[in-house]
Design a protein around this motif. Structure first.
Motif, PDB file in Angstrom:
ATOM      1  N   ALA A 645       0.819  -1.215   0.000  1.00  0.00           N
ATOM      2  CA  ALA A 645       0.000   0.000   0.000  1.00  0.00           C
ATOM      3  C   ALA A 645       0.853   1.266   0.000  1.00  0.00           C
ATOM      4  CB  ALA A 645      -0.931   0.003   1.213  1.00  0.00           C
ATOM      5  N   SER A 646       2.128   1.124   0.356  1.00  0.00           N
ATOM      6  CA  SER A 646       3.002   2.303   0.392  1.00  0.00           C
ATOM      7  C   SER A 646       3.591   2.646  -0.974  1.00  0.00           C
ATOM      8  CB  SER A 646       4.135   2.090   1.405  1.00  0.00           C
ATOM      9  OG  SER A 646       4.972   1.014   0.995  1.00  0.00           O
ATOM     10  N   ARG A 652       2.490   2.639  -9.190  1.00  0.00           N
ATOM     11  CA  ARG A 652       1.889   1.331  -8.934  1.00  0.00           C
ATOM     12  C   ARG A 652       1.865   0.436 -10.184  1.00  0.00           C
ATOM     13  NH1 ARG A 652      -0.247  -0.201  -4.381  1.00  0.00           N
ATOM     14  NH2 ARG A 652      -1.507  -2.126  -4.369  1.00  0.00           N
TER      15      ARG A 652
END
Length: 693
Positions: A645-646, A652
Motif C-alpha cells: 500500500a506504500s 503502482r
C-alpha cells in the motif's frame, strides 16, 4: 518482454538463485532453414545441404552466454558463407555467394550483399565476406541484426594467406582478413543506412573462424562501426568453428572477450596453429567437443555417430578413430629396417603436443626463421596450387595427404638414411606426390619450379626433425590423411547436434577473477557487476572500486539508461529542466525526457542529485521499455507484500509490471520497500534482471 543482454555464463548459477524464472522466449518465428554448402571433403564438385533452425529469439540473450541452439544455427551461417561449388560448374563466380543469399532469405534478412572476392578468383590475402540485415525487437526496442559470414572453405588462393605469419605480432594473413571484414562491415552499414543499436552475428569456419575471432576481438576493443551506430558487447554473437590462432597471448587476456565462442575439436591440428609455442592465441572461450580420454567419451561418440551418418557427404568415417602413433628406438633410426618400428599407445590430442614442439623448434628453429626462410616459399606455392579457381583444388590436399600416408615408411627413411638425405630423395618424392595429386584433380597448370624449390627447402628441415623427433615425424607422415580429414565440418556439426544442451557450458574454463577490489566473488551482486561492466552500462568509481553500497541518483540512472540505449545523439533537442544543463548527465536527461523515459519533479526541475528510490527506478525502466509495447503486470502481483500500500499511486502500474516480470524482487518475502534508496549493487542487479526478461 524479450531480452536485450544477460549475465555472463559463468555466473548463471548465482543469477538463478537471485531471479524468478523468466517468461519463455517467444519462439513463434522459429523456422527450418535448409543450408547448402561446399563440403570439406575435396572430391566432390557440387554443394550438399542440411537443415538448421533459425529464430530471432536466438539473439535476445547476451553474447556472453553460450547457447547450443545459436551455436548450431551459427554453424549454418559459417557453412553458407563458403563459396558455392555449384557456382563453379560454368567456370563463373557470378553466383559464388548463392548459398549465403539462400540462407539469409530463408531467415528473413534483407540487404544481402557480398564483397568482390565472392565473385572473382581469390588472391593470397583476400577474404570472402557476406552480410545481411533485418530489424528485430528486444526489450521493448528495435535493433538491426547484421549477419556476417566469413568464407572458410572453397577459397582457393587464400590458402597462401594462411601461411603468412610474419616474424612478430599477429598472424599477418588473418589480420589482413580481419581488417577487410571490418572495413566492409563499416561500409555495409553506411551504404544501407543502418543507424542506432545493432547486434552483430558473425561466424566462420577454419580460416574464416580465425578471421571472425579477430574481428570479434576488435569489436570488443571498441572498433567504431560508424557515427550513430552503437554495439553493446552483449550484442556481439561471435561463433568460430575449428579456428586457428591468429592473435597473440598478450592481446587476448581478460574476460572482456568471453562473448567470442570457439568450437574446437582437440583432434584437429588446425586449431593448434599458428602455435602456442610461438605465443599465438585466440580471443574468447574455447569449448571443446569430447575426445579420447574424456569421461564417457564412448557414450558421447556413439550418439555423435548416429547424427554423423545422417549428414550428407560425411565420408562415412570419423577419422580420429583411425589415428595410430608410431615409434622407433633412436639407435635404429638410420638402419632402414622396417621391423624396428613399433606402435605407440598415444591419442591424437597428446601427439599434437609433441608435434607442435617439433615444428616450432626443429622444422623452423623460431618464428623469425620461419618468416625469413620458409614463409615466401609456402605462400607462393599454396596460392599457386589452390588458385586454380575453376578446378576442384581442395581435393589436391586430400590426394597429396593420402599419397604421403600410403608411402610413409619410404618417405621417413628417405629423411633419415644418410645416403638418401644426401641425394635429395625426400624432395623428389614430395614433389612427385604433389604433382600426381594436382594432375589427378585436373590441375595441369602449376609452377613446377616453385614446387621443386619449396620441397627442396622443406626436405632438409624435415630430415632434421625426423632425426631429432623420429617417432613424432613418422607418426605425422603415417597419419597425414587422418589428420587432414579431422578438420572437416561435418563431424563438428554431428557433435553439436548430439551433445547434451549443457555439455559445452560445463566445459567453461573461466572463473570469476573480480573486476573490482571491493566486489567479492561470492557477493550476491557480483554477477550483476560483471554484467553492467562488460555491457558498458556502469563503471567503477576510481581506484578499481565499484562502491556497491553507494546510493544512486536520478542523474546517474538516467545516464545508465542512456548507455543502454547506445547514447544516441540529442542534437537539436532542448532541455526543459533548468537544473540539468551543462553537466555530464545533460545529454542523458535530454534523451530520457524526449523518449518518455523520465519526467521532472516539476515542469522545470529534474532534481538530478536527488537519490533514486526503488519505485522511481522501476518507473523509469517501465518508461524505457515503452508502456504501449509492454504487458502491464496485474496489481495482484503486489498482494504478497505487506507494504504494498506504500507504493505511490504514480508508480503502482510500473511496480506491478516489475514484480510480475521478475525485474525486481522484494527486500524480503513480505517487504517491497518501494521508497528505499537503491544502491549501486541493487541497480546493477535490477538492470541485469530487466535485460534478461
Amino acid at each position: 518482454m524479450k531480452k536485450r543482454i544477460i549475465s555472463l555464463l559463468l555466473c548463471l548459477v548465482l543469477i538463478v538463485s537471485l531471479v524468478p524464472a523468466a517468461a519463455a522466449a517467444n519462439t513463434g518465428d522459429a523456422r527450418t532453414v535448409t543450408v547448402r554448402y561446399a563440403s570439406g571433403h575435396g572430391v566432390d564438385t557440387h554443394d550438399y545441404e542440411t537443415d538448421f533452425t533459425y529464430s530471432d529469439d536466438l539473439f535476445t540473450k547476451s553474447g556472453y552466454t553460450y547457447r547450443k541452439d545459436l551455436a548450431l544455427m551459427s554453424m549454418g551461417l559459417a557453412f553458407a558463407a563458403y563459396t558455392s561449388k555449384d557456382s563453379e560448374k560454368t567456370d563463373d563466380y557470378a553466383t559464388g555467394n548463392r548459398n549465403f543469399v539462400s540462407m539469409a532469405e530463408q531467415c528473413g534478412f534483407e540487404n544481402i550483399q557480398s564483397n568482390k572476392w565472392m565473385f572473382q578468383p581469390a588472391e593470397a590475402d583476400s577474404i570472402g565476406i557476406s552480410c545481411a540485415s533485418k530489424t528485430i525487437r528486444d526489450n521493448g526496442g528495435s535493433y538491426t541484426l547484421i549477419a556476417v559470414g566469413v568464407r572458410g572453405n572453397n577459397y582457393h588462393a587464400e590458402w597462401g594467406g594462411n601461411a603468412r605469419l610474419d616474424a612478430a605480432g599477429e598472424h599477418k594473413g588473418f589480420a589482413l582478413g580481419r581488417d577487410q571484414v571490418l572495413d566492409y562491415l563499416r561500409a555495409y552499414i553506411a551504404d544501407t543506412g543502418i543507424s542506432g543499436r545493432v547486434k552483430i552475428w558473425i561466424a566462420g569456419y577454419s580460416r574464416g573462424a580465425a578471421v571472425s575471432n579477430m574481428v570479434g576481438g576488435a569489436l570488443d576493443n571498441g572498433y567504431s562501426l560508424g557515427e550513430g551506430v552503437s554495439l553493446s558487447p552483449h550484442d556481439l554473437y561471435c561463433y568460430c568453428y575449428e579456428p586457428p590462432m591468429g592473435a597473440t597471448k598478450d592481446q587476448v587476456q581478460g574476460r572482456l572477450y568471453d562473448n567470442i565462442q570457439n568450437i574446437v575439436n582437440a583432434n584437429d591440428l588446425v586449431t593448434y596453429v599458428a602455435f602456442d609455442n610461438w605465443d599465438f592465441a585466440r580471443y574468447g572461450v574455447d569449448r571443446v567437443v569430447p575426445t579420447k580420454g574424456d569421461d564417457n567419451y564412448l557414450g558421447y561418440k556413439a550418439a555423435m555417430l548416429k547424427e554423423f551418418v545422417q549428414i550428407p557427404n560425411n565420408g562415412g568415417i570419423y577419422w580420429p578413430d583411425h589415428f595410430q602413433a608410431w615409434g622407433i628406438d633412436p639407435k635404429d633410426i638410420t638402419s632402414g629396417d622396417l621391423g624396428k618400428i613399433f606402435k605407440v599407445n598415444m591419442t591424437q590430442k597428446d601427439f599434437y603436443t609433441d608435434l607442435c614442439e617439433a615444428i616450432t623448434t626443429c622444422l623452423a628453429s623460431s618464428r623469425e626463421d620461419y618468416a625469413e626462410n620458409m614463409q615466401d616459399f609456402l605462400v607462393a606455392m599454396l596460392a599457386d596450387i589452390f588458385g586454380a579457381a575453376d578446378k576442384n583444388t581442395s581435393g589436391v590436399a586430400e590426394a597429396f595427404a593420402k599419397k604421403v600416408q600410403d608411402n610413409w615408411r619410404k618417405l621417413f627413411y628417405s629423411l633419415t638414411i644418410p645416403g638418401m638425405i644426401k641425394n635429395g630423395t625426400a624432395a623428389r618424392l614430395l614433389t612427385g606426390y604433389l604433382v600426381e595429386a594436382l594432375q589427378e584433380n585436373g590441375v595441369l597448370t602449376y609452377d613446377l619450379a616453385g614446387i621443386e624449390a619449396t620441397m627442396g627447402m622443406l626436405a632438409p628441415r624435415l630430415s632434421k626433425m625426423a632425426c631429432k623427433y623420429p617417432g613424432t615425424t613418422m607418426t605425422l607422415l603415417a597419419n597425414l590423411l587422418v589428420i587432414g580429414l579431422a578438420h572437416c565440418g561435418e563431424p563438428g556439426l554431428a557433435w553439436l547436434r548430439s551433445l547434451p544442451d549443457d555439455y559445452m557450458t560445463k566445459k567453461q574454463t573461466v572463473s570469476y577473477a573480480g573486476l573490482f577490489d571491493d566486489v567479492a566473488a561470492e557477493a550476491w551482486y557480483a554477477p550483476a557487476v560483471d554484467y553492467v561492466k562488460y555491457g558498458r552500462l556502469m563503471y567503477g568509481t576510481g581506484n578499481n572500486l565499484f562502491q556497491p553500497d553507494a546510493q544512486m541518483t536520478r542523474a546517474m540512472f538516467a545516464q545508465v539508461l542512456y548507455a543502454l540505449e547506445g547514447s544516441p545523439s540529442v542534437k537539436g533537442l532542448s532541455c526543459p529542466f533548468t537544473d540539468a544543463g551543462g553537466s555530464w548527465y545533460t545529454d542523458a536527461v535530454i534523451w530520457a525526457y524526449h523518449a518518455g523515459v523520465v519526467a521532472g519533479v516539476s515542469a522545470t526541475q529534474f532534481a538530478p542529485n536527488e537519490v533514486l528510490t526503488r519505485e522511481q527506478m522501476v518507473t523509469m525502466l517501465y518508461g524505457y521499455a515503452g508502456r504501449e509495447e509492454t504487458l502491464s503486470g496485474s496489481d495482484g502481483a503486489l498482494a504478497s507484500y505487506q507494504d504494498q500500500a506504500s507504493v505511490s499511486s504514480w508508480a503502482r502500474e510500473a511496480m506491478a509490471w516489475a514484480v510480475s516480470t521478475g525485474v525486481i524482487t522484494g527486500t524480503s518475502t513480505t517487504t517491497l520497500a518501494p521508497q528505499k534508496v537503491g544502491t549501486r549493487a541493487e541497480v546493477a542487479t535490477v538492470l541485469m534482471q530487466f535485460c534478461e526478461q
